[in-house]
Design a protein around this motif. Structure first.
Motif, PDB file in Angstrom:
ATOM      1  N   MET A  43       1.063  -1.201  -0.015  1.00 30.40           N
ATOM      2  CA  MET A  43      -0.011  -0.032  -0.047  1.00 30.40           C
ATOM      3  C   MET A  43       0.943   1.191  -0.001  1.00 30.40           C
ATOM      4  O   MET A  43       1.900   1.152   0.640  1.00 30.40           O
ATOM      5  N   LYS A  72       0.989   5.697   0.441  1.00 25.51           N
ATOM      6  CA  LYS A  72       0.174   6.589   1.147  1.00 25.51           C
ATOM      7  C   LYS A  72       1.169   7.749   1.253  1.00 25.51           C
ATOM      8  O   LYS A  72       2.456   7.652   1.388  1.00 25.51           O
ATOM      9  N   GLU A 106      -4.819   6.237  -0.871  1.00 24.72           N
ATOM     10  CA  GLU A 106      -4.052   5.472  -0.727  1.00 24.72           C
ATOM     11  C   GLU A 106      -4.050   4.589  -2.386  1.00 24.72           C
ATOM     12  O   GLU A 106      -5.128   4.496  -2.634  1.00 24.72           O
TER      13      GLU A 106
END
Length: 73
Positions: free
Chosen positions: A1, A3, A45
């Motif tokens: 992920m 971010k 995200e």
């Protein structure tokens, strides 16, 4: 992920790479982060396919053109 980390003291465009559990494993290189940061900010995200091979982290990052098209539709 992936971010965005806008309060990063070194790079305001920093994009943090994390496991799905939220553990930080690194950052996108600054050159990539500069281009991806505004797009990731729009979606919150970005899910990435990441894997460790020895001590190297491999990431499948979507092409910028494809990501921009997805955000504009």
């Amino acid at each position: 992920m992936a971010k965005v980390e806008p309060r990063n003291k070194i790079d305001p465009n920093a994009v943090k790479i994390m496991t799905l559990e939220g553990k930080k494993i690194g950052y996108l290189p600054a050159g990539l982060a500069k281009n991806y940061s505004p797009l990731i900010k729009q979606i919150g995200e970005l899910r990435l396919d990441c894997r460790m091979v020895g001590i190297q982290l491999w990431m499948d990052v979507p092409h910028l053109v494809s990501l921009r098209k997805q955000l504009s539709s």
